[in-house]
Design a protein around this motif. Structure first.
Motif, PDB file in Angstrom:
ATOM      1  N   ILE A   1      92.576  33.014  79.958  1.00  0.00           N
ATOM      2  CA  ILE A   1      92.939  34.153  79.117  1.00  0.00           C
ATOM      3  C   ILE A   1      91.670  34.916  78.737  1.00  0.00           C
ATOM      4  O   ILE A   1      90.714  34.328  78.216  1.00  0.00           O
ATOM      5  CB  ILE A   1      93.668  33.668  77.844  1.00  0.00           C
ATOM      6  CG1 ILE A   1      94.969  32.940  78.225  1.00  0.00           C
ATOM      7  CG2 ILE A   1      93.957  34.836  76.902  1.00  0.00           C
ATOM      8  CD1 ILE A   1      95.605  32.196  77.068  1.00  0.00           C
TER       9      ILE A   1
ATOM     10  N   GLU B   1      92.413  26.140  74.500  1.00  0.00           N
ATOM     11  CA  GLU B   1      93.832  25.874  74.698  1.00  0.00           C
ATOM     12  C   GLU B   1      94.083  24.392  74.445  1.00  0.00           C
ATOM     13  O   GLU B   1      93.467  23.535  75.082  1.00  0.00           O
ATOM     14  CB  GLU B   1      94.259  26.234  76.128  1.00  0.00           C
ATOM     15  CG  GLU B   1      94.058  27.708  76.488  1.00  0.00           C
ATOM     16  CD  GLU B   1      94.593  28.039  77.871  1.00  0.00           C
ATOM     17  OE1 GLU B   1      95.550  27.371  78.323  1.00  0.00           O
ATOM     18  OE2 GLU B   1      94.043  28.957  78.511  1.00  0.00           O
TER      19      GLU B   1
ATOM     20  N   LEU C   1      96.574  32.950  69.431  1.00  0.00           N
ATOM     21  CA  LEU C   1      97.325  33.685  70.442  1.00  0.00           C
ATOM     22  C   LEU C   1      98.678  33.044  70.752  1.00  0.00           C
ATOM     23  O   LEU C   1      99.649  33.748  71.045  1.00  0.00           O
ATOM     24  CB  LEU C   1      96.511  33.790  71.736  1.00  0.00           C
ATOM     25  CG  LEU C   1      95.370  34.801  71.785  1.00  0.00           C
ATOM     26  CD1 LEU C   1      94.284  34.496  70.763  1.00  0.00           C
ATOM     27  CD2 LEU C   1      94.764  34.852  73.175  1.00  0.00           C
ATOM     28  N   GLN C   2      98.699  31.718  70.718  1.00  0.00           N
ATOM     29  CA  GLN C   2      99.949  30.990  70.968  1.00  0.00           C
ATOM     30  C   GLN C   2     100.055  29.850  69.970  1.00  0.00           C
ATOM     31  O   GLN C   2      99.043  29.241  69.596  1.00  0.00           O
ATOM     32  CB  GLN C   2      99.984  30.430  72.397  1.00  0.00           C
ATOM     33  CG  GLN C   2     100.031  31.472  73.492  1.00  0.00           C
ATOM     34  CD  GLN C   2     100.046  30.855  74.883  1.00  0.00           C
ATOM     35  OE1 GLN C   2     100.472  29.721  75.071  1.00  0.00           O
ATOM     36  NE2 GLN C   2      99.566  31.602  75.866  1.00  0.00           N
TER      37      GLN C   2
ATOM     38  N   ASN D   1     104.757  29.290  71.829  1.00  0.00           N
ATOM     39  CA  ASN D   1     105.233  30.653  71.600  1.00  0.00           C
ATOM     40  C   ASN D   1     104.077  31.644  71.587  1.00  0.00           C
ATOM     41  O   ASN D   1     103.068  31.432  70.889  1.00  0.00           O
ATOM     42  CB  ASN D   1     105.982  30.741  70.260  1.00  0.00           C
ATOM     43  CG  ASN D   1     107.213  29.857  70.238  1.00  0.00           C
ATOM     44  OD1 ASN D   1     108.032  29.901  71.156  1.00  0.00           O
ATOM     45  ND2 ASN D   1     107.346  29.037  69.202  1.00  0.00           N
ATOM     46  N   ASP D   2     104.218  32.727  72.356  1.00  0.00           N
ATOM     47  CA  ASP D   2     103.234  33.805  72.358  1.00  0.00           C
ATOM     48  C   ASP D   2     103.375  34.598  71.062  1.00  0.00           C
ATOM     49  O   ASP D   2     104.439  35.143  70.767  1.00  0.00           O
ATOM     50  CB  ASP D   2     103.479  34.714  73.574  1.00  0.00           C
ATOM     51  CG  ASP D   2     102.417  35.802  73.720  1.00  0.00           C
ATOM     52  OD1 ASP D   2     101.845  36.232  72.700  1.00  0.00           O
ATOM     53  OD2 ASP D   2     102.172  36.233  74.854  1.00  0.00           O
TER      54      ASP D   2
ATOM     55  N   THR E   1     100.973  37.049  70.156  1.00  0.00           N
ATOM     56  CA  THR E   1     100.026  38.159  70.202  1.00  0.00           C
ATOM     57  C   THR E   1     100.608  39.470  69.675  1.00  0.00           C
ATOM     58  O   THR E   1      99.864  40.380  69.319  1.00  0.00           O
ATOM     59  CB  THR E   1      99.513  38.383  71.644  1.00  0.00           C
ATOM     60  OG1 THR E   1     100.639  38.556  72.521  1.00  0.00           O
ATOM     61  CG2 THR E   1      98.679  37.207  72.126  1.00  0.00           C
ATOM     62  N   SER E   2     101.936  39.583  69.615  1.00  0.00           N
ATOM     63  CA  SER E   2     102.557  40.811  69.106  1.00  0.00           C
ATOM     64  C   SER E   2     102.709  40.810  67.586  1.00  0.00           C
ATOM     65  O   SER E   2     103.075  41.825  66.993  1.00  0.00           O
ATOM     66  CB  SER E   2     103.921  41.035  69.756  1.00  0.00           C
ATOM     67  OG  SER E   2     104.795  39.966  69.457  1.00  0.00           O
TER      68      SER E   2
ATOM     69  N   ARG F   1      98.897  36.378  62.058  1.00  0.00           N
ATOM     70  CA  ARG F   1      98.320  35.390  62.982  1.00  0.00           C
ATOM     71  C   ARG F   1      97.274  34.542  62.255  1.00  0.00           C
ATOM     72  O   ARG F   1      97.193  33.322  62.457  1.00  0.00           O
ATOM     73  CB  ARG F   1      97.697  36.078  64.199  1.00  0.00           C
ATOM     74  CG  ARG F   1      98.671  36.876  65.051  1.00  0.00           C
ATOM     75  CD  ARG F   1      98.121  37.176  66.437  1.00  0.00           C
ATOM     76  NE  ARG F   1      96.827  37.841  66.454  1.00  0.00           N
ATOM     77  CZ  ARG F   1      96.645  39.160  66.409  1.00  0.00           C
ATOM     78  NH1 ARG F   1      97.691  39.975  66.314  1.00  0.00           N
ATOM     79  NH2 ARG F   1      95.429  39.680  66.454  1.00  0.00           N
TER      80      ARG F   1
ATOM     81  N   LYS G   1      97.947  44.193  66.913  1.00  0.00           N
ATOM     82  CA  LYS G   1      98.372  43.174  67.865  1.00  0.00           C
ATOM     83  C   LYS G   1      97.144  42.682  68.638  1.00  0.00           C
ATOM     84  O   LYS G   1      96.065  43.280  68.563  1.00  0.00           O
ATOM     85  CB  LYS G   1      99.410  43.746  68.831  1.00  0.00           C
ATOM     86  CG  LYS G   1     100.691  44.215  68.157  1.00  0.00           C
ATOM     87  CD  LYS G   1     101.652  44.813  69.176  1.00  0.00           C
ATOM     88  CE  LYS G   1     102.923  45.313  68.519  1.00  0.00           C
ATOM     89  NZ  LYS G   1     103.881  45.885  69.495  1.00  0.00           N
ATOM     90  N   TYR G   2      97.331  41.596  69.389  1.00  0.00           N
ATOM     91  CA  TYR G   2      96.250  41.051  70.206  1.00  0.00           C
ATOM     92  C   TYR G   2      96.479  41.456  71.656  1.00  0.00           C
ATOM     93  O   TYR G   2      97.526  41.149  72.233  1.00  0.00           O
ATOM     94  CB  TYR G   2      96.204  39.529  70.092  1.00  0.00           C
ATOM     95  CG  TYR G   2      94.958  38.899  70.685  1.00  0.00           C
ATOM     96  CD1 TYR G   2      93.907  38.495  69.873  1.00  0.00           C
ATOM     97  CD2 TYR G   2      94.833  38.699  72.065  1.00  0.00           C
ATOM     98  CE1 TYR G   2      92.771  37.913  70.404  1.00  0.00           C
ATOM     99  CE2 TYR G   2      93.698  38.123  72.602  1.00  0.00           C
ATOM    100  CZ  TYR G   2      92.672  37.736  71.766  1.00  0.00           C
ATOM    101  OH  TYR G   2      91.541  37.162  72.303  1.00  0.00           O
TER     102      TYR G   2
END
Length: 320
Positions: free
Chosen positions: A11, A42, A115-116, A120-121, A123-124, A130, A178-179
């Protein structure tokens, strides 16, 4: 830095644009700009990946960070910066670069984004949300994994404090942003205490007087497929760094100049393949596009040649 092979599916972190002046704004938060290596982590159960912004494996270079990431309280993808501290508890990039030679120095992974979370993502989600989720999963009082905190609204006073403490600068981020992996955006801004630029080392000049190894570095940036001459950096070295750099240069020596233009210099130039990147501080960019009074700070082996272009070098033209 001793990094392993490049990770295949990595990423790319979100990047910031640069701005000159700090500001106050109710819609923004402000963080310390850490002086280290950007790193994505990660964690999935006990499986850990830790890598650079360009996907280079950091697990061999910083095994203690990898080990401590297992204490994160969830499966997660984190964004942060690896730093090594000096005797005063301040990040020191030179100690970080030589960490493999002296691993007794305190090392920290300062995490500022998530980010996760549990597969689950997120980034939005807005940045402030976050960070709230991130803070909950960072283990308390961990000596290595640290939550990178922030202040709200008061960027000017925060910047003054960063200057007093001689930190690299601050980051300004829109709270609702957002990311965007791999994107450089004005939703994140970096405000430095010094004008600095990453440039390519295109060669070096012969030493003179009592100096050994080399005199100055020939600096370059790219413009399309062309290499543009950015000036010479002849200061910022001690005897040890002169020797280390000279040894590093040997495998990169080539006969041909990478520049289309003829570079005038009073000393003999040894040309290098344009593979090495360094960071310099400077006073301004002159009217003809050269860095004025560049001073060598350090090598940047976490950057790639593609990133070193004229668009990314601040162009404060001389007016006199």
């Amino acid at each position: 830095m001793q990094s392993g092979k490049k990770i295949r599916n990595y990423i790319k972190p979100m990047l910031a644009k640069e701005t000159d002046q700090p500001f106050d704004d109710k819609g923004w938060l402000f963080e310390i700009k850490w002086d280290g290596y950007r790193a994505i982590a990660e964690k999935k159960k006990d499986k850990i990946l830790l890598y650079s912004r360009n996907g280079l494996n950091f697990q061999l270079a910083y095994p203690i960070v990898t080990d401590q990431l297992k204490n994160i309280k969830a499966d997660a993808v984190l964004d942060g910066e690896i730093v090594v501290l000096d005797d005063k508890g301040k990040p020191d990039f030179q100690f970080l670069q030589h960490y493999s030679e002296n691993q007794t120095r305190p090392i920290q992974y300062c995490v500022f984004d998530l980010l996760q979370l549990n597969g689950n993502d997120i980034t939005s989600l807005p940045l402030i949300e976050r960070k709230e989720l991130l803070k909950k999963i960072i283990p308390e009082n961990n000596p290595v994994i640290k939550y990178s905190d922030h202040i709200l609204e008061k960027g000017k006073s925060f910047f003054r404090v960063s200057k007093e403490k001689d930190l690299e600068g601050i980051m300004a981020k829109k709270m609702d942003s957002k990311y965007y992996p791999g994107k450089r955006t004005t939703n994140w801004l970096k405000i430095k205490n010094h004008k600095t630029a990453e440039v390519i080392i295109a060669g070096y000049t012969e030493p003179s007087g009592s100096r050994k190894y080399f005199g100055s570095l020939i600096l370059a940036a790219t413009e399309g497929k062309k290499f543009i001459y950015m000036g010479n950096a002849g200061t910022g070295f001690d005897q040890q760094s002169l020797k280390e750099l000279y040894e590093l240069f040997k495998p990169h020596v080539q006969k041909k100049s990478p520049f289309e233009e003829k570079i005038k210099n009073n000393s003999k130039i040894t040309w290098l393949k344009p593979n090495l990147i360094c960071e310099v501080k400077f006073s301004e960019v002159t009217a003809d596009g050269k860095l004025r009074q560049p001073v060598f700070l350090r090598l940047r082996d976490d950057k790639t040649i593609n990133e070193i272009n004229m668009d990314n070098i601040k162009t404060e033209k001389k007016t006199t």
